[in-house]
Design a protein around this motif. Sequence first.
Motif, short mmCIF file in Angstrom:
data_model
loop_
_atom_site.label_atom_id
_atom_site.label_comp_id
_atom_site.label_asym_id
_atom_site.label_seq_id
_atom_site.Cartn_x
_atom_site.Cartn_y
_atom_site.Cartn_z
N ARG A 89 0.82 -1.21 0.00
CA ARG A 89 0.00 0.00 0.00
C ARG A 89 0.85 1.26 0.00
NH1 ARG A 89 -4.38 0.28 4.52
NH2 ARG A 89 -4.74 2.21 3.36
N ALA A 90 2.09 1.15 0.40
CA ALA A 90 2.92 2.33 0.58
C ALA A 90 3.25 2.98 -0.77
CB ALA A 90 4.21 1.96 1.29
N LYS A 91 3.28 4.32 -0.75
CA LYS A 91 3.69 5.09 -1.91
C LYS A 91 4.90 5.93 -1.51
CE LYS A 91 -1.08 5.44 -3.53
NZ LYS A 91 -2.20 6.37 -3.82
N ILE A 92 6.04 5.62 -2.07
CA ILE A 92 7.27 6.34 -1.76
C ILE A 92 7.86 6.81 -3.09
CG2 ILE A 92 9.53 6.23 -0.67
CD1 ILE A 92 8.50 3.95 1.06
N ALA A 93 7.82 8.11 -3.30
CA ALA A 93 8.26 8.67 -4.58
C ALA A 93 9.16 9.86 -4.35
CB ALA A 93 7.04 9.06 -5.42
N ARG A 94 9.97 10.18 -5.35
CA ARG A 94 10.89 11.32 -5.24
C ARG A 94 11.09 11.93 -6.62
NH1 ARG A 94 16.06 9.97 -7.14
NH2 ARG A 94 16.35 7.75 -7.52
N ASN A 95 11.47 13.22 -6.61
CA ASN A 95 11.87 13.88 -7.86
C ASN A 95 13.30 14.38 -7.77
OD1 ASN A 95 11.88 16.14 -6.26
ND2 ASN A 95 10.33 17.26 -7.40
N THR A 96 14.04 13.88 -6.79
CA THR A 96 15.38 14.41 -6.52
C THR A 96 16.36 14.19 -7.66
OG1 THR A 96 15.91 12.33 -5.36
CG2 THR A 96 15.12 14.16 -4.02
N HIS A 97 16.02 13.30 -8.60
CA HIS A 97 16.91 13.05 -9.74
C HIS A 97 16.79 14.12 -10.81
CE1 HIS A 97 12.98 11.39 -10.59
NE2 HIS A 97 13.27 11.26 -11.88
N THR A 98 15.73 14.95 -10.78
CA THR A 98 15.54 15.97 -11.81
C THR A 98 15.38 17.38 -11.24
OG1 THR A 98 13.14 15.61 -11.80
CG2 THR A 98 14.45 14.32 -13.37
N ALA A 99 14.92 17.51 -10.00
CA ALA A 99 14.56 18.82 -9.47
C ALA A 99 15.79 19.63 -9.06
CB ALA A 99 13.63 18.66 -8.27
N PRO A 100 15.72 20.96 -9.23
CA PRO A 100 16.82 21.83 -8.77
C PRO A 100 16.75 22.00 -7.26
CG PRO A 100 15.03 23.15 -9.64
CD PRO A 100 14.64 21.73 -9.87
N PRO A 101 17.81 22.52 -6.62
CA PRO A 101 17.79 22.78 -5.18
C PRO A 101 16.59 23.64 -4.80
CG PRO A 101 20.01 23.05 -6.04
CD PRO A 101 19.12 22.87 -7.23
N GLY A 102 15.96 23.28 -3.69
CA GLY A 102 14.77 24.00 -3.25
C GLY A 102 13.48 23.39 -3.74
N SER A 103 13.56 22.52 -4.75
CA SER A 103 12.36 21.88 -5.30
C SER A 103 12.39 20.37 -5.15
CB SER A 103 12.19 22.25 -6.78
OG SER A 103 12.01 23.64 -6.94
N LYS A 104 13.37 19.86 -4.45
CA LYS A 104 13.49 18.40 -4.29
C LYS A 104 12.42 17.91 -3.31
CE LYS A 104 18.49 18.37 -5.20
NZ LYS A 104 18.41 17.67 -6.49
N ILE A 105 11.70 16.86 -3.70
CA ILE A 105 10.59 16.32 -2.91
C ILE A 105 10.78 14.83 -2.73
CG2 ILE A 105 8.11 15.82 -2.91
CD1 ILE A 105 7.66 18.36 -4.45
N VAL A 106 10.50 14.35 -1.52
CA VAL A 106 10.36 12.92 -1.27
C VAL A 106 9.03 12.73 -0.54
CG1 VAL A 106 11.25 10.88 -0.09
CG2 VAL A 106 12.84 12.49 -1.14
#
Length: 595
Positions: free
Chosen positions: A292-309
Amino acid sequence: MDTNSVSIWPRMEPFLLGALQVAPTTKLSLHYLRKMAVYVQTREGCFPVLGWSMWRHIACGKLQLPEDLAWLYFETFDLLLGHTPEERLGRAECLSQCSSKSELDQERNKLSVDTLQFLLFLYIQQLNRVSLRTSLIGEEWPSHRTRSPSPSERETKANSQNKNWDDQAHLSFVQSHLTDILELLVEPGQLSQSGQVQRGCQISLEAVQSLGLLLEGSVGCGKGVQPVHRLLTKGPLQTQSGYSILSRSFPLHKLLLCLQQNITLNPFGMTACLRSGKKLAWAQQVEGAMKRAKIARNTHTAPPGSKIVLMSQVIKQTLAKTSDKLTGANIKIHRCSDAFIYLLSPLRSVSVDKCRDSTVVLGPVQTSVHIHSCQNVRVVCVTNRVVIGASSRCIIHALTPTSPLLLPGNSDITLGPFHTFYPSLEDHMASVGLAVVPNVWDQPLILGTEGLASPPLSSSSSSDTTCYRLLPPSEFHTLAVPFQMEGDTCEVPGGLPPAYQAALKEKQKRVQNWQKTVMEARLNKEQKRQFQKLVELKFHEWLLETGHRQELDSLIPPTVTSLMDSDGAATNPSRVKDTRPARPGGGEEQPSPDC
């Protein structure tokens, strides 16, 4: 996206970290901010930078705000600025040496901010304004979003406990209020006697540079992110925005139309992260519990300040991670229950939202930790700020240089001192500019819809109207992080407050007395065996009753994996255990046998 097309979007951090998650005071309405904009641009010492002393004069003398609330806004804006870790550590050292309010004021008077950006920061406090229309029909009217939301947008809305994380709300806010935002940047000389913007007025390039607090963008797909003023002064938008190289200014009406035509959803926001973000691998995963868990990130594309996990719906699981993929990221822990989560990296911000019956242990958090709509959650953190709202029966162990902020809707909140460590903790603290002093974990501020309230401490004779208490030393235990890592930190940074250190020594003395009693009993071999069996039986009963058995079981990985992935210093999974004998209760020291 066309290779030459330009996209402009709302930046995430000002809304995520800057907008306080409470309805703002009426003194920050557009009416008062327009008056403030004229005042600061026509008074010496207020423009282009605004110091604390002048802001205090405006806030307390003109807007009639309490000084603590004025400082709260000033301090919150300062957290958004790009100070180096060395600068923050130097300031912390100076603040720790202040022994009086006058000395504290002297240090605060050294701080200054960009005047126009601070005005925009005060304006976006309206993000969480309670609207009668919204409460009745569910959305501001008229809306720029007339189309039906896509499945990913609906999921984003479901995952957003408030507008601070909702990139759809950020876009809607900017679209709806763009005229007001730009008019705040107009120089007073171009206003009528009644303070209204006159036809044909201009906005200077310097003022549009301040708009970079809220907006950024890029040219084409895959190109680098740029401040909004650079996009407006060259390339395809220079003509559209009406920018004049000679006057270094923009016609207000052309600039407004240009921004309205090119503004779009943040490509690094929560919507995009849910739609196309990568999964984040964890050291310990029980397959059934993780489905059921959803664990996602955009740290591979996002610039500093926009990185999300994003971590959502982690249930009955222990998760541990220390990785470069977490470093500098904004973390959202959402709808987790019966979970034990260890994020042992330097982080940008953390939100714990709608979680229950869980423990969250964090590495140093550069800006803020926000706990919202949680029940029976324990959070252990070193951070610049702790914010708690609409939560109950939560325990916060914090090391923080700013007063914990208690928002409306809290009940039975317990504040305690930071009480754990892991080997690389002090190195991580230095990397984000956090020191061990000052530490005001026990001096909270209560913020309501009418401003700050005097914080009542709860006690045994108090009524249910009190919302927090300080953890009694008699209930205090340290927490052991149950993983081996590389590093030099071997004790709680800064030590424990004297009362809590004394309580620990008393507990240790009780254990020693118990051990002495057992030794002096002179039991024979059979008696020792029976006694050992009885102690183990009672201990396991205690583990089951308190729920600590689940946590201990979840620390045993089902397969041989590594705590760190390939981008971090590897830790052998067979060493995923406490550096001392295993202790129950989220690593807490177990009670003495006579408890």
